[in-house]
Design an enzyme around this catalytic site. Structure first.
Site, short mmCIF file in Angstrom:
data_model
loop_
_atom_site.label_atom_id
_atom_site.label_comp_id
_atom_site.label_asym_id
_atom_site.label_seq_id
_atom_site.Cartn_x
_atom_site.Cartn_y
_atom_site.Cartn_z
N LEU A 1 0.87 -1.19 0.00
CA LEU A 1 0.00 0.00 0.00
C LEU A 1 0.90 1.23 0.00
O LEU A 1 0.92 2.02 0.95
CB LEU A 1 -0.93 0.00 1.22
CG LEU A 1 -2.04 -1.05 1.25
CD1 LEU A 1 -2.82 -0.96 2.55
CD2 LEU A 1 -2.99 -0.88 0.06
N ASP B 1 3.42 -5.59 -9.79
CA ASP B 1 2.40 -6.14 -8.90
C ASP B 1 1.00 -5.84 -9.43
O ASP B 1 0.76 -4.78 -10.02
CB ASP B 1 2.57 -5.53 -7.50
CG ASP B 1 1.50 -5.98 -6.53
OD1 ASP B 1 1.51 -7.15 -6.14
OD2 ASP B 1 0.64 -5.13 -6.18
N PHE B 2 0.07 -6.77 -9.23
CA PHE B 2 -1.34 -6.63 -9.61
C PHE B 2 -1.46 -6.06 -11.02
O PHE B 2 -2.13 -5.06 -11.27
CB PHE B 2 -2.07 -5.72 -8.61
CG PHE B 2 -3.57 -5.87 -8.65
CD1 PHE B 2 -4.18 -7.02 -8.16
CD2 PHE B 2 -4.37 -4.87 -9.18
CE1 PHE B 2 -5.56 -7.16 -8.20
CE2 PHE B 2 -5.75 -5.00 -9.22
CZ PHE B 2 -6.35 -6.14 -8.73
N GLU C 1 2.54 -9.79 -12.62
CA GLU C 1 1.67 -10.68 -11.86
C GLU C 1 0.25 -10.56 -12.42
O GLU C 1 -0.55 -9.76 -11.93
CB GLU C 1 1.69 -10.31 -10.38
CG GLU C 1 0.83 -11.24 -9.52
CD GLU C 1 0.39 -10.61 -8.21
OE1 GLU C 1 0.13 -11.35 -7.25
OE2 GLU C 1 0.30 -9.36 -8.14
N SER D 1 -8.38 -16.12 -12.45
CA SER D 1 -9.00 -17.31 -11.88
C SER D 1 -9.07 -18.43 -12.90
O SER D 1 -9.43 -18.20 -14.06
CB SER D 1 -10.41 -16.99 -11.38
OG SER D 1 -10.37 -16.02 -10.35
N GLN E 1 -4.64 -18.42 -22.25
CA GLN E 1 -4.72 -17.49 -23.37
C GLN E 1 -4.87 -16.06 -22.88
O GLN E 1 -4.29 -15.13 -23.46
CB GLN E 1 -5.90 -17.85 -24.28
CG GLN E 1 -5.99 -17.01 -25.54
CD GLN E 1 -4.76 -17.15 -26.42
OE1 GLN E 1 -4.36 -18.27 -26.76
NE2 GLN E 1 -4.15 -16.04 -26.80
N ASP F 1 1.19 -10.14 -24.74
CA ASP F 1 1.18 -9.57 -26.09
C ASP F 1 0.91 -8.07 -26.04
O ASP F 1 1.53 -7.30 -26.78
CB ASP F 1 0.14 -10.30 -26.93
CG ASP F 1 0.30 -10.01 -28.41
OD1 ASP F 1 1.43 -10.10 -28.91
OD2 ASP F 1 -0.71 -9.70 -29.06
N ASP G 1 1.89 -14.55 -1.46
CA ASP G 1 0.43 -14.55 -1.40
C ASP G 1 -0.15 -15.96 -1.33
O ASP G 1 -0.96 -16.27 -0.45
CB ASP G 1 -0.15 -13.83 -2.63
CG ASP G 1 0.04 -12.33 -2.58
OD1 ASP G 1 -0.07 -11.76 -1.48
OD2 ASP G 1 0.30 -11.72 -3.62
N GLN H 1 0.30 -16.46 4.58
CA GLN H 1 -1.03 -16.17 4.05
C GLN H 1 -1.71 -17.44 3.53
O GLN H 1 -2.87 -17.70 3.83
CB GLN H 1 -0.94 -15.12 2.94
CG GLN H 1 -0.53 -13.75 3.42
CD GLN H 1 -0.94 -12.68 2.42
OE1 GLN H 1 -1.95 -12.02 2.58
NE2 GLN H 1 -0.15 -12.52 1.38
#
Length: 793
Positions: A447, A568-569, A593, A597, A614, A621, A676, A681
């Site tokens: 954060l 990150d994210f 990263e 899901s 994909q 890409d 993570d 965690q």
């Protein structure tokens, strides 16, 4: 009571049981009326049909003979004075009225109005209506009895205790009384269990309150210890800087003993406060053995922490003294050079050809000049030679180590990582993924707020720079964790939300925040990816934001010394912006990263994960192929395959590896766990007993592997030795991120594959051997659940 009036001694537990079972509410008298034909305890329950119930009710409702025949007088009180009555004779056409009383609001003198005949008619109608009502009530009660019997029979059958087939231990048939007794015992047991659970909940609440109070005390103790450490370290750093700036050769610095004394004083103060709190708890009578054990454990842990902090501070002092000595030596060389006569200008030399050396080779020390020549003092350290842009990914030989876990912020981590640099390099790693180094609201660094402030919970900016320098000296790349999807704001702005960054080097406002999350009242554009709800999401479409972030990345790259980026994210903003930042900062390596899901059906992982991988490939890409992506597809499939011996999952419909490594292997960073998914965690952990099978897979297959810190340093020497052996075999066989995989078997017993025709691996059991496909092979390594072979001919 309802349905028949209370006050009867017949309102027994049996009646109460039927009332509860039926869900109806009635008094004991009503139950007596409803169950007045129920046999006594010990008899078998009747099974009445609806027709029998109605017939029985009709029989009971026959009109009873009237008490007192015609001509009998009845006295009725019609006032407060019992002497004033009206008497009449049933069946006669006259009535005798005495004392002039009023009946029904009419005068008592003369015959009553309406007439006695009409009174009889009304009475007859009322009696008939009452009889019909009673009959209906009786039928309703009989229906209730029938329903109760039916529910009881069904409940007994569900409990496999049918009244007619219940067998006692001695073989005799159990009657209904036994069943009822069993039901009563069961009900009583349930009541006891409920009471016990209630008491347990009360005890747990009390214990939770105590634990929370104790946790606050321990937190305060920890904060005081950390505050003492920070003060001590700041004194050391300030004195060191002051001494360096003033040029004093014999400056005064607090030694380790003084630092230790300062920290211990703070700890003793905190412990004294803690002991006072303990005394208070004892007086209140809430002290327990468990709390006492917790105190001892906590104090022991903080004692170890204190010792570690003292050692860390002492190491910092020694490092500063060493650096100061080096600076003093260079100052002396400069003074000697200035005092010497000017040298004759040398003839210009032809420019030498620049030769690039591999990043894993440490820079050799400069050779000593001949004694006849005047020494030329070296003022600046020689920079570490770097590879060209993209060379790490293009060569595909690198293996990375994640250099931290979720709890690393609790220690002086940059110093710890620096001390492990030589071990990491000797194990065969090419680079280290480092934790976020910017100032952050969360101690783990995810954060961030002031991106240019590099004093974090992992260490100071000086610690960071020293760590990176030590990694470079050991031939290792330093990969920064770049958290730029969101940025915590220190000031409130529009809408009273935390959305302003006044006073920071990147002094953004609401205009730099996306509008997707109304909680932060941003006025920028819509996000180009998923929303991160814990902090304001950055609007990467804004040109000023792009410019500021590019400058910051160049600051990290060229001034701080980082070699590459881990974004990150990365699912929170478009891959096209990752491409811009990479092109602007020119890192040697980059990875994103993109955690998406996987597909599940009825709670089970689906076999075909082509759509999932994909989406990851599409992100790479959009990033122009300039960044790798963590292969979450391979992780998810591999951990299910080894956990359940479903090795058939490791081969897709086209006979290739099912993850990103099977579609674009040179852009797949394979891994088993990170801070993570694993660590403390454990959001999505790899099976702990199958770790070596997992590394046997990713360290023999294409893609660029990344090993987790915990698995290498904290899970025991056997795990570390096996990982080092797999790294050695991979490098000896020349496996890279572009190697070819030939899968020979993938079924419910094992997985067998050959890589580049030079290396072979088997996971699980079975009798597969690479020699079945030809060639001569020798065992290179074996472990729990895996075999690795090297081709000899």
């Amino acid at each position: 009571g309802g349905g028949g009036g209370g006050g009867s001694a017949y309102g027994t537990q049996r009646d109460s049981y039927y009332a509860r079972a039926s869900g109806y509410s009635m008094g004991s008298g009503g139950l007596r009326e409803a169950l007045r034909r129920t046999p006594e305890a010990g008899a078998e329950l009747p099974s009445l049909s609806r027709e029998a119930a109605r017939a029985s009710a009709a029989t009971k409702q026959k009109k009873a003979p009237r008490k007192g025949g015609p001509g009998k007088k009845f006295g009725v009180y019609i006032s407060n004075d019992p002497t004033k009555t009206m008497s009449f004779t049933i069946g006669k056409t006259k009535s005798e009225v005495k004392n002039g009383a009023k009946v029904g609001g009419r005068s008592g003198l003369g015959p009553p109005s309406p007439t006695l005949k009409s009174w009889h008619q009304r009475k007859k109608r009322a009696t008939k209506e009452q009889q019909e009502k009673e009959r209906a009530d009786s039928l309703r009660l009989q229906e209730m009895v029938y329903e109760l019997e039916r529910r009881l029979s069904r409940a007994v059958k569900e409990a496999q205790l049918e009244p007619k087939h219940v067998t006692e231990p001695n073989g005799k048939q159990a009657n209904t009384a036994d069943v009822n007794a069993l039901e009563k015992r069961l009900s009583k047991a349930e009541s006891l269990v409920e009471n016990a659970l209630a008491k347990t909940d009360d005890l747990q609440q009390v214990q939770t309150k105590r634990d929370n109070s104790w946790a606050r005390e321990l937190q305060q103790l920890t904060e005081q210890i950390q505050a003492a450490q920070s003060v001590a370290e700041s004194v050391v750093i300030q004195n060191a800087r002051a001494g360096t700036k003033s040029g004093e050769k014999h400056r005064t610095m607090p030694d380790a003993e003084r630092v230790e004394a300062a920290v211990q004083a703070a700890v003793q103060s905190a412990v004294a406060a803690l002991e006072a709190k303990v005394a208070t708890l004892e007086e209140q009578g809430v002290w327990s053995v468990e709390l006492e054990e917790a105190v001892q454990s906590a104090l022991a842990g903080h004692s170890d922490l204190l010792q570690a902090m003292v050692e860390t501070t002492s190491a910092k002092v020694a490092t500063m003294e060493q650096r100061t000595a080096q600076l003093e030596e260079r100052v002396a060389l400069l003074e000697a050079a200035l005092a010497a006569p000017p040298a004759k200008p040398a003839a210009p030399r032809a420019p030498a050809e620049v030769v690039k050396s591999p990043i894993i080779s440490p820079t050799p020390p400069p050779s000593m000049p001949p004694a006849t020549e005047e020494p030329e003092p070296e003022v600046e350290l020689a920079p570490l030679e770097k590879k060209e842009k993209g060379s790490v990914m293009d060569e595909g030989e690198a293996i990375f180590l994640q250099g931290f876990n979720w709890e690393s912020h609790n220690f002086a981590w940059f110093n710890i990582l620096s001390s492990k640099a030589h071990e990491i390099a000797q194990a065969g790693f090419a680079g280290v993924w480092m934790p976020p180094s910017s100032q952050s609201l969360a101690p783990q660094g995810y954060l961030p707020s002031d991106l240019y402030c590099l004093d974090s919970s992992y260490g100071s900016e000086t610690d960071l720079r020293n760590c990176i320098a030590n990694l470079h000296e050991n031939g290792l790349l330093a990969i920064a964790d770049i958290v730029i999807n969101h940025r915590s704001a220190p000031q409130k702005g529009r809408g009273g939300a935390w959305n302003r960054y006044d006073g920071q080097r990147m002094a953004w406002g609401e205009w730099a925040i996306t509008t997707d999350n109304p909680h932060f009242c941003g006025t920028g554009n819509r996000a180009t990816g998923d929303d991160f709800p814990a902090a304001p999401n950055i609007d990467h479409t804004n040109e000023q934001v792009q410019k500021d972030l590019s400058e910051w990345l160049n600051h990290l790259r060229h001034e701080v010394g980082y070699d590459g980026w881990r974004f990150d994210f990365a699912k929170g903003y478009g891959g096209e912006f990752v491409r811009r930042y990479i092109e602007a900062s020119n890192p040697l390596f980059a990875v994103g990263e993109y955690w998406d899901s996987l597909g599940y059906s009825h709670g089970a992982l689906e076999y075909d994960q082509g759509a999932h991988r994909q989406r990851t490939v599409d992100w790479v890409d959009r990033a122009g192929g300039l960044a790798q992506a963590f292969d979450f597809t391979t992780k998810g499939i591999l951990q299910d395959a080894v956990r359940n011996s479903e090795y058939w999952r490791l081969k897709d419909h086209q006979g290739k590896p099912p993850g990103v490594m099977g579609l674009w292997p040179s852009r797949a960073m394979t891994f088993l766990d990170n801070h993570d998914t694993g660590s403390t965690q454990s959001h999505w952990p790899f099976p702990g007993d199958k770790i070596l099978q997992g590394y046997a897979y990713i360290l023999t297959h294409p893609g660029m592997p990344c090993v987790m810190w915990d698995h290498f340093f904290d899970w025991g020497e056997d795990k570390r030795s096996a990982i080092e052996g797999l790294i050695r075999v991979r490098r000896e066989a020349g496996v890279t991120s572009r190697s070819e995989v030939q899968i020979d078997v993938a079924d419910g017993s094992c997985y067998g594959a050959r890589i580049d025709g030079q290396l072979a691996v088997r996971l699980g059991g079975g009798d597969w051997h690479p020699g079945l496909a030809g060639g001569e092979w020798a065992e290179a390594l074996r472990g729990e659940g895996f075999f690795v072979w090297k081709r000899t001919a």
